[in-house]
Motif scaffolding. Structure first.
Motif, PDB file in Angstrom:
ATOM      1  N   SER A 196      -4.378   6.248   1.364  1.00  0.00           N
ATOM      2  CA  SER A 196      -3.170   5.670   1.326  1.00  0.00           C
ATOM      3  C   SER A 196      -2.972   4.337   1.934  1.00  0.00           C
ATOM      4  O   SER A 196      -2.342   3.519   1.300  1.00  0.00           O
ATOM      5  CB  SER A 196      -2.130   6.743   1.945  1.00  0.00           C
ATOM      6  OG  SER A 196      -2.297   6.633   3.286  1.00  0.00           O
ATOM      7  N   VAL A 207      -2.381  10.879  -4.539  1.00  0.00           N
ATOM      8  CA  VAL A 207      -3.290  10.316  -3.377  1.00  0.00           C
ATOM      9  C   VAL A 207      -3.669  11.487  -2.781  1.00  0.00           C
ATOM     10  O   VAL A 207      -4.901  11.566  -2.798  1.00  0.00           O
ATOM     11  CB  VAL A 207      -2.390   9.409  -2.685  1.00  0.00           C
ATOM     12  CG1 VAL A 207      -3.253   8.888  -1.445  1.00  0.00           C
ATOM     13  CG2 VAL A 207      -1.773   8.186  -3.388  1.00  0.00           C
ATOM     14  N   THR A 254       0.841  -1.126   0.066  1.00  0.00           N
ATOM     15  CA  THR A 254       0.101  -0.002  -0.124  1.00  0.00           C
ATOM     16  C   THR A 254       0.860   1.270   0.042  1.00  0.00           C
ATOM     17  O   THR A 254       2.097   1.282   0.565  1.00  0.00           O
ATOM     18  CB  THR A 254      -0.924  -0.017   1.242  1.00  0.00           C
ATOM     19  OG1 THR A 254       0.059   0.171   2.364  1.00  0.00           O
ATOM     20  CG2 THR A 254      -1.972  -1.153   1.470  1.00  0.00           C
ATOM     21  N   ARG A 304      -7.607  10.038  -2.337  1.00  0.00           N
ATOM     22  CA  ARG A 304      -7.624   8.965  -2.261  1.00  0.00           C
ATOM     23  C   ARG A 304      -7.026   8.258  -0.872  1.00  0.00           C
ATOM     24  O   ARG A 304      -6.476   8.986  -0.096  1.00  0.00           O
ATOM     25  CB  ARG A 304      -6.643   8.109  -3.236  1.00  0.00           C
ATOM     26  CG  ARG A 304      -6.978   8.523  -4.694  1.00  0.00           C
ATOM     27  CD  ARG A 304      -6.249   8.222  -5.929  1.00  0.00           C
ATOM     28  NE  ARG A 304      -6.239   6.647  -6.065  1.00  0.00           N
ATOM     29  CZ  ARG A 304      -5.628   6.091  -7.075  1.00  0.00           C
ATOM     30  NH1 ARG A 304      -4.715   6.662  -7.790  1.00  0.00           N
ATOM     31  NH2 ARG A 304      -5.817   4.913  -7.237  1.00  0.00           N
ATOM     32  N   GLU A 332      -0.787   1.501  -8.619  1.00  0.00           N
ATOM     33  CA  GLU A 332      -1.629   2.307  -9.131  1.00  0.00           C
ATOM     34  C   GLU A 332      -1.179   3.700  -9.192  1.00  0.00           C
ATOM     35  O   GLU A 332      -2.006   4.290  -9.965  1.00  0.00           O
ATOM     36  CB  GLU A 332      -3.024   2.422  -8.190  1.00  0.00           C
ATOM     37  CG  GLU A 332      -3.474   0.930  -7.893  1.00  0.00           C
ATOM     38  CD  GLU A 332      -4.583   0.920  -6.859  1.00  0.00           C
ATOM     39  OE1 GLU A 332      -5.633   2.025  -6.879  1.00  0.00           O
ATOM     40  OE2 GLU A 332      -4.773   0.350  -6.015  1.00  0.00           O
ATOM     41  N   ILE A 333      -0.071   4.273  -8.742  1.00  0.00           N
ATOM     42  CA  ILE A 333       0.285   5.467  -8.709  1.00  0.00           C
ATOM     43  C   ILE A 333       1.733   5.521  -9.071  1.00  0.00           C
ATOM     44  O   ILE A 333       2.196   6.747  -9.264  1.00  0.00           O
ATOM     45  CB  ILE A 333      -0.001   6.317  -7.589  1.00  0.00           C
ATOM     46  CG1 ILE A 333       0.550   5.873  -6.301  1.00  0.00           C
ATOM     47  CG2 ILE A 333      -1.521   6.178  -7.154  1.00  0.00           C
ATOM     48  CD1 ILE A 333       1.166   6.875  -5.184  1.00  0.00           C
ATOM     49  N   GLU A 355      -5.312   2.157   1.302  1.00  0.00           N
ATOM     50  CA  GLU A 355      -6.297   1.330   0.521  1.00  0.00           C
ATOM     51  C   GLU A 355      -5.685   1.293  -1.089  1.00  0.00           C
ATOM     52  O   GLU A 355      -5.668   0.518  -1.669  1.00  0.00           O
ATOM     53  CB  GLU A 355      -7.655   1.617   0.427  1.00  0.00           C
ATOM     54  CG  GLU A 355      -8.463   1.569   1.387  1.00  0.00           C
ATOM     55  CD  GLU A 355      -9.748   2.178   1.428  1.00  0.00           C
ATOM     56  OE1 GLU A 355     -10.206   2.758   0.571  1.00  0.00           O
ATOM     57  OE2 GLU A 355     -10.514   2.331   2.647  1.00  0.00           O
ATOM     58  N   THR A 356      -4.748   2.260  -1.350  1.00  0.00           N
ATOM     59  CA  THR A 356      -4.330   2.427  -2.791  1.00  0.00           C
ATOM     60  C   THR A 356      -2.871   1.604  -2.888  1.00  0.00           C
ATOM     61  O   THR A 356      -1.929   1.619  -1.955  1.00  0.00           O
ATOM     62  CB  THR A 356      -4.033   3.824  -3.042  1.00  0.00           C
ATOM     63  OG1 THR A 356      -5.347   4.696  -2.753  1.00  0.00           O
ATOM     64  CG2 THR A 356      -3.301   4.070  -4.533  1.00  0.00           C
ATOM     65  N   LYS A 357      -2.747   0.881  -3.667  1.00  0.00           N
ATOM     66  CA  LYS A 357      -1.808   0.084  -4.051  1.00  0.00           C
ATOM     67  C   LYS A 357      -0.478   1.007  -4.781  1.00  0.00           C
ATOM     68  O   LYS A 357      -0.787   1.783  -5.617  1.00  0.00           O
ATOM     69  CB  LYS A 357      -1.789  -1.245  -4.701  1.00  0.00           C
ATOM     70  CG  LYS A 357      -2.755  -2.223  -4.291  1.00  0.00           C
ATOM     71  CD  LYS A 357      -2.053  -2.989  -3.107  1.00  0.00           C
ATOM     72  CE  LYS A 357      -2.987  -3.955  -2.500  1.00  0.00           C
ATOM     73  NZ  LYS A 357      -2.497  -4.556  -1.161  1.00  0.00           N
TER      74      LYS A 357
END
Length: 150
Positions: A71, A64, A27, A69, A78-79, A73-75
């Motif tokens: 941080s 993010v 994450t 978004r 993805e960014i 939950e976001t992998k």
């Protein structure tokens, strides 16, 4: 014409070849924790031995935080910045600085034979140039005053 102040390999010999990295599957929160723990501004994103991108504080703030978004939950995958500008150990310090300036980046992975062998920051390269210039000034002062180079 700027006098050469050495190669990226010279900088890595001095600073070390340590590379901090994360998997694309962690994450963003975990990556930020690692940035803080290692006191660095960017991490290489590695899929095994393969460089797949770079994750920086800038990626977090722009992709993010500013977009609302999470941080946790976001992998990272993805960014992350997938288009990674790299140098080789044979590049001059000036080449490294030029690459960083042209591409507006602050971290430059160093790759040899498709393998990551280090990373340099713009601060590493600027400090190297300053140190080299200081040594040259000392040698010139010694020469002018009749001393012999050490």
């Amino acid at each position: 014409m700027i006098q050469s102040t050495g190669t990226i390999a010279d900088v890595l010999k001095h600073k070390g070849h340590q590379v901090w990295s994360v998997s694309p599957d962690v994450t963003v929160f975990e990556a930020i924790q690692k940035l803080a723990e290692k006191n660095v501004g960017a991490l290489l994103v590695m899929d095994g031995d393969r460089l797949v991108g770079i994750f920086s504080e800038r990626d977090y703030t722009r992709k993010v935080a500013l977009r609302g978004r999470s941080s946790k939950e976001t992998k990272v995958r993805e960014i992350l910045s997938e288009r990674v500008i790299c140098a080789t150990p044979q590049h001059s310090v000036e080449d490294g600085l030029r690459l960083m300036t042209e591409h507006r980046i602050r971290h430059l992975p160093v790759v040899e034979n498709h393998k990551v062998v280090g990373i340099v920051s713009i601060g590493d390269l600027v400090n190297w140039v300053i140190n080299q210039q200081s040594q040259t000034i000392k040698q010139l002062e010694s020469y002018i005053t009749g001393g012999y180079p050490s």
